[in-house]
Motif scaffolding. Sequence first.
Motif, PDB file in Angstrom:
ATOM      1  N   MET A  94       0.799  -1.233   0.000  1.00  0.00           N
ATOM      2  CA  MET A  94       0.000   0.000   0.000  1.00  0.00           C
ATOM      3  C   MET A  94       0.830   1.281   0.000  1.00  0.00           C
ATOM      4  O   MET A  94       0.275   2.377   0.011  1.00  0.00           O
ATOM      5  CB  MET A  94      -0.963  -0.007   1.189  1.00  0.00           C
ATOM      6  CG  MET A  94      -2.078  -1.039   1.053  1.00  0.00           C
ATOM      7  SD  MET A  94      -3.025  -0.851  -0.473  1.00  0.00           S
ATOM      8  CE  MET A  94      -3.891   0.698  -0.121  1.00  0.00           C
ATOM      9  N   CYS A  95       2.148   1.138   0.004  1.00  0.00           N
ATOM     10  CA  CYS A  95       3.040   2.303  -0.123  1.00  0.00           C
ATOM     11  C   CYS A  95       3.962   2.061  -1.323  1.00  0.00           C
ATOM     12  O   CYS A  95       5.162   1.809  -1.161  1.00  0.00           O
ATOM     13  CB  CYS A  95       3.840   2.517   1.151  1.00  0.00           C
ATOM     14  SG  CYS A  95       2.845   2.900   2.603  1.00  0.00           S
ATOM     15  N   PRO A  96       3.415   2.128  -2.536  1.00  0.00           N
ATOM     16  CA  PRO A  96       4.199   1.779  -3.722  1.00  0.00           C
ATOM     17  C   PRO A  96       5.238   2.845  -4.062  1.00  0.00           C
ATOM     18  O   PRO A  96       5.106   4.019  -3.704  1.00  0.00           O
ATOM     19  CB  PRO A  96       3.138   1.670  -4.821  1.00  0.00           C
ATOM     20  CG  PRO A  96       2.047   2.585  -4.366  1.00  0.00           C
ATOM     21  CD  PRO A  96       2.028   2.487  -2.869  1.00  0.00           C
ATOM     22  N   SER A  97       6.270   2.422  -4.771  1.00  0.00           N
ATOM     23  CA  SER A  97       7.320   3.323  -5.238  1.00  0.00           C
ATOM     24  C   SER A  97       7.711   2.955  -6.662  1.00  0.00           C
ATOM     25  O   SER A  97       7.803   1.768  -6.996  1.00  0.00           O
ATOM     26  CB  SER A  97       8.556   3.238  -4.332  1.00  0.00           C
ATOM     27  OG  SER A  97       9.660   3.893  -4.914  1.00  0.00           O
ATOM     28  N   ALA A  98       7.947   3.957  -7.492  1.00  0.00           N
ATOM     29  CA  ALA A  98       8.434   3.719  -8.845  1.00  0.00           C
ATOM     30  C   ALA A  98       9.931   3.458  -8.866  1.00  0.00           C
ATOM     31  O   ALA A  98      10.479   3.053  -9.901  1.00  0.00           O
ATOM     32  CB  ALA A  98       8.111   4.929  -9.727  1.00  0.00           C
ATOM     33  N   TYR A  99      10.595   3.680  -7.730  1.00  0.00           N
ATOM     34  CA  TYR A  99      12.049   3.621  -7.698  1.00  0.00           C
ATOM     35  C   TYR A  99      12.611   2.549  -6.785  1.00  0.00           C
ATOM     36  O   TYR A  99      13.804   2.232  -6.859  1.00  0.00           O
ATOM     37  CB  TYR A  99      12.614   4.975  -7.240  1.00  0.00           C
ATOM     38  CG  TYR A  99      12.137   6.129  -8.077  1.00  0.00           C
ATOM     39  CD1 TYR A  99      12.728   6.429  -9.297  1.00  0.00           C
ATOM     40  CD2 TYR A  99      11.059   6.912  -7.654  1.00  0.00           C
ATOM     41  CE1 TYR A  99      12.291   7.490 -10.068  1.00  0.00           C
ATOM     42  CE2 TYR A  99      10.616   7.976  -8.419  1.00  0.00           C
ATOM     43  CZ  TYR A  99      11.228   8.266  -9.628  1.00  0.00           C
ATOM     44  OH  TYR A  99      10.781   9.300 -10.394  1.00  0.00           O
ATOM     45  N   ALA A 100      11.783   1.993  -5.906  1.00  0.00           N
ATOM     46  CA  ALA A 100      12.261   1.028  -4.919  1.00  0.00           C
ATOM     47  C   ALA A 100      11.187  -0.024  -4.677  1.00  0.00           C
ATOM     48  O   ALA A 100      10.079   0.053  -5.233  1.00  0.00           O
ATOM     49  CB  ALA A 100      12.608   1.748  -3.614  1.00  0.00           C
ATOM     50  N   ASP A 101      11.504  -1.009  -3.852  1.00  0.00           N
ATOM     51  CA  ASP A 101      10.533  -2.061  -3.548  1.00  0.00           C
ATOM     52  C   ASP A 101       9.285  -1.512  -2.888  1.00  0.00           C
ATOM     53  O   ASP A 101       8.178  -2.020  -3.089  1.00  0.00           O
ATOM     54  CB  ASP A 101      11.168  -3.116  -2.639  1.00  0.00           C
ATOM     55  CG  ASP A 101      12.320  -3.856  -3.300  1.00  0.00           C
ATOM     56  OD1 ASP A 101      12.271  -4.045  -4.530  1.00  0.00           O
ATOM     57  OD2 ASP A 101      13.268  -4.226  -2.581  1.00  0.00           O
ATOM     58  N   THR A 102       9.452  -0.483  -2.084  1.00  0.00           N
ATOM     59  CA  THR A 102       8.330   0.153  -1.391  1.00  0.00           C
ATOM     60  C   THR A 102       8.735   1.564  -1.004  1.00  0.00           C
ATOM     61  O   THR A 102       9.926   1.911  -1.035  1.00  0.00           O
ATOM     62  CB  THR A 102       7.937  -0.646  -0.118  1.00  0.00           C
ATOM     63  OG1 THR A 102       6.769  -0.082   0.469  1.00  0.00           O
ATOM     64  CG2 THR A 102       9.050  -0.645   0.910  1.00  0.00           C
ATOM     65  N   ALA A 103       7.759   2.381  -0.677  1.00  0.00           N
ATOM     66  CA  ALA A 103       8.035   3.674  -0.055  1.00  0.00           C
ATOM     67  C   ALA A 103       7.765   3.555   1.442  1.00  0.00           C
ATOM     68  O   ALA A 103       7.166   2.585   1.903  1.00  0.00           O
ATOM     69  CB  ALA A 103       7.167   4.766  -0.680  1.00  0.00           C
ATOM     70  N   ASN A 104       8.215   4.554   2.188  1.00  0.00           N
ATOM     71  CA  ASN A 104       7.982   4.485   3.633  1.00  0.00           C
ATOM     72  C   ASN A 104       6.626   5.056   4.031  1.00  0.00           C
ATOM     73  O   ASN A 104       6.253   5.008   5.203  1.00  0.00           O
ATOM     74  CB  ASN A 104       9.105   5.176   4.407  1.00  0.00           C
ATOM     75  CG  ASN A 104       9.081   6.692   4.289  1.00  0.00           C
ATOM     76  OD1 ASN A 104       8.743   7.236   3.239  1.00  0.00           O
ATOM     77  ND2 ASN A 104       9.457   7.381   5.361  1.00  0.00           N
ATOM     78  N   SER A 105       5.868   5.580   3.070  1.00  0.00           N
ATOM     79  CA  SER A 105       4.517   6.065   3.330  1.00  0.00           C
ATOM     80  C   SER A 105       3.893   6.342   1.971  1.00  0.00           C
ATOM     81  O   SER A 105       4.402   5.897   0.938  1.00  0.00           O
ATOM     82  CB  SER A 105       4.554   7.333   4.200  1.00  0.00           C
ATOM     83  OG  SER A 105       3.247   7.732   4.559  1.00  0.00           O
ATOM     84  N   ARG A 106       2.804   7.062   1.977  1.00  0.00           N
ATOM     85  CA  ARG A 106       2.218   7.578   0.745  1.00  0.00           C
ATOM     86  C   ARG A 106       2.361   9.098   0.769  1.00  0.00           C
ATOM     87  O   ARG A 106       2.244   9.716   1.824  1.00  0.00           O
ATOM     88  CB  ARG A 106       0.746   7.175   0.627  1.00  0.00           C
ATOM     89  CG  ARG A 106       0.545   5.670   0.538  1.00  0.00           C
ATOM     90  CD  ARG A 106      -0.931   5.310   0.511  1.00  0.00           C
ATOM     91  NE  ARG A 106      -1.571   5.694  -0.731  1.00  0.00           N
ATOM     92  CZ  ARG A 106      -1.634   4.930  -1.817  1.00  0.00           C
ATOM     93  NH1 ARG A 106      -1.060   3.732  -1.820  1.00  0.00           N
ATOM     94  NH2 ARG A 106      -2.255   5.344  -2.899  1.00  0.00           N
ATOM     95  N   PRO A 107       2.625   9.719  -0.369  1.00  0.00           N
ATOM     96  CA  PRO A 107       2.895  11.166  -0.381  1.00  0.00           C
ATOM     97  C   PRO A 107       1.624  11.993  -0.263  1.00  0.00           C
ATOM     98  O   PRO A 107       1.226  12.719  -1.173  1.00  0.00           O
ATOM     99  CB  PRO A 107       3.591  11.370  -1.731  1.00  0.00           C
ATOM    100  CG  PRO A 107       3.050  10.287  -2.600  1.00  0.00           C
ATOM    101  CD  PRO A 107       2.827   9.098  -1.691  1.00  0.00           C
ATOM    102  N   MET A 108       0.973  11.861   0.901  1.00  0.00           N
ATOM    103  CA  MET A 108      -0.240  12.622   1.183  1.00  0.00           C
ATOM    104  C   MET A 108      -0.356  12.756   2.695  1.00  0.00           C
ATOM    105  O   MET A 108       0.308  12.033   3.447  1.00  0.00           O
ATOM    106  CB  MET A 108      -1.473  11.931   0.594  1.00  0.00           C
ATOM    107  CG  MET A 108      -1.694  10.519   1.073  1.00  0.00           C
ATOM    108  SD  MET A 108      -3.037   9.662   0.203  1.00  0.00           S
ATOM    109  CE  MET A 108      -2.309   9.461  -1.426  1.00  0.00           C
ATOM    110  N   LYS A 109      -1.186  13.677   3.133  1.00  0.00           N
ATOM    111  CA  LYS A 109      -1.303  13.973   4.562  1.00  0.00           C
ATOM    112  C   LYS A 109      -1.653  12.725   5.354  1.00  0.00           C
ATOM    113  O   LYS A 109      -2.618  12.019   5.025  1.00  0.00           O
ATOM    114  CB  LYS A 109      -2.370  15.050   4.778  1.00  0.00           C
ATOM    115  CG  LYS A 109      -2.514  15.486   6.233  1.00  0.00           C
ATOM    116  CD  LYS A 109      -3.500  16.633   6.352  1.00  0.00           C
ATOM    117  CE  LYS A 109      -3.721  17.028   7.808  1.00  0.00           C
ATOM    118  NZ  LYS A 109      -2.493  17.475   8.471  1.00  0.00           N
ATOM    119  N   GLY A 110      -0.860  12.455   6.392  1.00  0.00           N
ATOM    120  CA  GLY A 110      -1.117  11.318   7.270  1.00  0.00           C
ATOM    121  C   GLY A 110      -0.923   9.974   6.618  1.00  0.00           C
ATOM    122  O   GLY A 110      -1.297   8.951   7.190  1.00  0.00           O
ATOM    123  N   GLY A 111      -0.350   9.957   5.425  1.00  0.00           N
ATOM    124  CA  GLY A 111      -0.146   8.698   4.737  1.00  0.00           C
ATOM    125  C   GLY A 111      -1.378   8.163   4.037  1.00  0.00           C
ATOM    126  O   GLY A 111      -1.364   7.054   3.505  1.00  0.00           O
TER     127      GLY A 111
END
Length: 421
Positions: A347-364
Motif C-alpha cells: 500500500m506504499c508503492p514506489s516507482a524507484y524502490a521495492d516500497t516507499a515508507n509512506s504515501r505522499p499525502m497527509k497522514g499517509g
Amino acid sequence: MKIYLTNDAPAAHWGSADVTFTQGQGHIHLQAGDQLRQVQQAARKLRGQGLAAVQLCGNDWDLNSQWAFAQGFATAKGAGEILWSGDAGMQAALNARLDSANFARQLINDTPENLAPVTLATEAAKWLTQIGGDKVSYRIIEGEALLQHKWIGIHAVGRGSERPPALLELDFNPLDADAPVSAALVGKGITFDSGGYSIKASEGMLGMKCDMGGAATVTAALGLAIKSGLNKRVKLFLCCAENLISGHAYKLGDILTYKNGVSVEVVNTDAEGRLVLADGLQAASETGAPLIIDAATLTGAAVMAVGTNYNAIFSPNSDLLAQTQTKASIVAERVWPLPLDPWHKEMCPSAYADTANSRPMKGGGAGGASNAAGFLWRFVSPEAKWLHVDLAAAFADSANDLWAAGATTHGMLTIAALLED
C-alpha cells in the motif's frame, strides 16, 4: 488522607458528587458501569485538589482498582505518595508496577535536550541491569558503527543530529548460556521528532519528546516481568535516534537498502519510526525468537481510529491478537485490533524502490496505521509470531479527566503479561 471506596450514594447535601469528604476521609462513590474508569477519574480530581499523599483503606480495593487510582494520581511532576491496601503480596505487585511505570514516565517526560539517543539506550540498559544483575548483558552500537552492522534505517534517521543514533541490544538470560530466546522486544526510540524536512508544525512538534514512548514501554515491561520472576530468555532492541534537520539529514527521494535487501524510497521524513523499527525487527528476527513484539508511537492514524484510551494492535496471527486482548483485559488496559492483510505490504508503492515508507499525502492517506504495519511486516521473520503495538494511548498532550499531561505508560502491563505467559 485516607481514601475509601463505596457503592453508597453520597449524602443529599453532596448532590451527585462522586468524591466526598467527612472527618478527614475521602470517599469515592462508585456507580454502575466502568468502575475502574471512575476510580481513575476520582484520583485525578483528588490530585487536582492538591492532595499529594493518600492511604487507600478498606476491603474494597483490589489490584486493578488501586492501579487505576495510581494512574490517575500520577503527574509529570511526580507520582505522589500512595499507601496501598491489601496483603504484602498485593502491595509488592503494586510497588513493582509503580517502579516500572515511574521509570518509563520519567524517560518519556524528560526533555529532548537531556535525553539524547545514546542516553536513552544507556539509561534503559542501566535500569534493567540493576534489576536483572548478571543475567543481563548488552551492547550499544552507535554512530557510523551502525553502518558496519548494516542498520541502515537507524543511521539514516539519526544522521541529521549532532548526537549519534544508537541501537541497544540487550539480553536477559536467567537460563543456560545457549538457551533459546523465547521472545524479542523492539521499541521505537525517537528522542525528538521534528519531522525532518517534512517538518511538523509547532503544535504537532511540541510533544515529540514522547516519540521514544515505545522504547520506554517495552523496557518497563521487561523490567516488570523480571521483577515478577520471569524465567525465560528475552532480548530487547531499542532503535534510538533524533530526527532533525541539517546538512547531514536524510531527504525525500533518498533510497535506503536494508540488510534483508528490501529497498525503501523516502517519501516522508516524518514517517521515520517505521524506518528505525525495520532494523530492530530484523535484529529481533535474527535471534530466532518465536514471539516478536514491537511498540511505537507510530501513527496519528491509529489515534484517529481508536482514540487516546486504547492502543491499536496488529498481527497476521489471529490467536496472538486474541491472546493480547485477553491479557490486556486481565490487567485492565485497553487494546483494539486493526486490519492487517498481506496486501497492506503493497500500500506504499514506489516507482524507484521495492516500497516507499509512506504515501505522499497527509497522514499517509486512508488506512495509514495498517499501511505502516504492512511496511513493518516486510522485516519480520515468517517463522515468528509478531505483534505490533501502535501506542495511541501512551501520551496525553494535555491533562484530561483520566490522565495528567505527559506519559501514561498504558501498554506496559499488557506487554509484561505476554512475556510472563
